[in-house]
Write a protein that holds these residues in place. Structure first.
Motif, short mmCIF file in Angstrom:
data_model
loop_
_atom_site.label_atom_id
_atom_site.label_comp_id
_atom_site.label_asym_id
_atom_site.label_seq_id
_atom_site.Cartn_x
_atom_site.Cartn_y
_atom_site.Cartn_z
N ARG A 100 -1.88 5.09 2.38
CA ARG A 100 -0.55 5.63 2.65
C ARG A 100 0.37 5.42 1.45
O ARG A 100 1.14 6.31 1.07
N ARG A 101 0.29 4.25 0.81
CA ARG A 101 1.14 3.99 -0.34
C ARG A 101 0.73 4.83 -1.56
O ARG A 101 1.58 5.25 -2.34
N ARG A 142 -0.54 7.78 -1.47
CA ARG A 142 -0.12 9.17 -1.25
C ARG A 142 1.33 9.38 -1.62
O ARG A 142 1.72 10.47 -2.05
N ASP A 143 2.15 8.37 -1.43
CA ASP A 143 3.58 8.45 -1.78
C ASP A 143 3.87 7.39 -2.82
O ASP A 143 4.04 6.21 -2.48
#
Length: 385
Positions: free
Chosen positions: A366-367, A369-370
């Motif tokens: 998740r990190r 990806r952003d």
């Protein structure tokens, strides 16, 4: 001859208004005190008694009585003050906040970061004679937006294109999984590394213990008694520590640590033992992994990505060792330092308390990806120290 104080007689409306001011929790204290003076005067209290009760001078009591007799309740309010009116428009505040959110170098200012005085000077330079905000005004504006432009933190952005490919297996091992399958009961995960150049420092004056309202005192000057390298391995799930002190680092000292662990149970007869290591010279690359596996066929080396020491749990133990044992350091010899390090390792292992690691592969994905999320603190990482 002293003039007698004029009698104060209150109407019902004024009595109600003054009582409200005196009792309301939201009334400014200066107005509440003035209301109590008038109420006390109407009740027959003298100037001396009121001055003692409100802790002010008799002259001040007489002044507020006189203003009430002249103007009623409105006479108790603050009169308009002289002085410079507020002339700083909202655009001035917006400019200061914008300056605080910029790097000084972006504006050609030869500073690495702004201080409060620097911001005031730069704002005055930009605004010219139109407005000149004071340091106190700038401080209030920054405080309102929780800005501290003089503070900074180091961070590093992962540049390895295979970061997730390398970090994912490490996080899976912490979650007791490997290649999508749960670990067997006789498979173990160890995290290992070296803490280099640990000095034994003998203070020139004895360290004084703490006392009431007195911190412990440690002499600033010291004599070096030598340095050692501490190699350690941490069983991630069993919370067992293995360590040894060596005069130097390298493949041979690290190999001795591996032998120390792998030649004892339950690792000697384990199905597999995963060793999580970084890219230090003692165990870097596939060749080092193959050499260790040739000596211990059940051993499997797993490397962390470059610049990802936070993935290696042994670093958490090194941090605890630094805070609890090595800072401050006052030891008479190198042998005393080695003895203390090993004694603390036994003490810590006796707790049988693994680190509460909850940062998962999914959190990392998740990190990644952003990229902005990489700047946030590791909220999902919880460590029981």
């Amino acid at each position: 001859m002293v003039q007698p104080a004029s009698m104060i007689t209150l109407t019902a409306a004024r009595q109600q208004q003054l009582t409200k001011w005196a009792r309301a929790g939201t009334t400014p204290q200066r107005l509440a005190r003035r209301a109590r003076i008038i109420l006390g005067s109407a009740a027959g209290l003298g100037t001396r008694r009121l001055a003692q009760q409100e802790r002010m001078s008799r002259t001040t009591v007489q002044r507020w009585r006189a203003r009430f007799l002249a103007d009623g309740c409105d006479g108790l309010r603050d009169r308009p003050r002289r002085g410079r009116p507020a002339v700083l428009p909202p655009t001035t505040r917006a400019l200061v906040v914008a300056l605080a959110c910029e790097r000084p170098a972006d504006r050609g200012v030869p500073l690495s970061r702004y201080s409060l005085s620097d911001l005031a000077a730069e704002a005055a330079h930009v605004l010219g004679s139109e407005a000149d905000p004071s340091r106190s005004s700038i401080w209030r504006w920054l405080l309102r937006d929780a800005l501290r432009p003089w503070r900074y933190e180091y961070w590093i952005f992962p540049r390895d294109p295979h970061f997730l490919e390398l970090a994912g297996p490490v996080l899976d091992l912490y979650a007791c999984r490997w290649e999508g399958q749960p670990l067997w009961h006789d498979e173990y995960v160890l995290s290992a590394d070296e803490k280099t150049s640990i000095q034994a420092r003998h203070r020139l004056q004895a360290t004084l213990p703490p006392g009431p309202q007195q911190a412990a005192r440690v002499e600033h000057e010291y004599a070096r008694q030598g340095a050692i390298q501490y190699l350690a391995a941490w069983d991630v799930h069993r919370a067992v520590l293995f360590g040894r002190c060596e005069p130097k680092t390298g493949k041979a000292p690290f190999g001795r640590l591996v032998d120390q662990v792998m030649e004892q149970e339950p690792y000697r007869s384990a199905r597999r033992v995963f060793w999580i290591v970084d890219n230090g010279s003692s165990h870097r690359g596939q060749r080092a992994a193959e050499e260790l596996q040739a000596r211990h066929p059940r051993l499997k080396v797993v490397h962390t990505p470059v610049h990802a020491s936070w993935l290696n749990q042994i670093e958490l133990y090194f941090s605890i060792l630094q805070r609890k044992v090595l800072t401050p350091n006052d030891l008479s010899s190198l042998d005393a330092l080695i003895e203390r390090i090993h004694a603390f390792g036994e003490r810590y292992s006796a707790l049988e308390k693994p680190f509460a690691w909850t940062f998962t592969r999914q959190d990392l994905e998740r990190r990644l990806r952003d990229p902005l999320l990489l700047l946030e603190p590791q909220d999902s990482l919880r460590v029981a120290a």
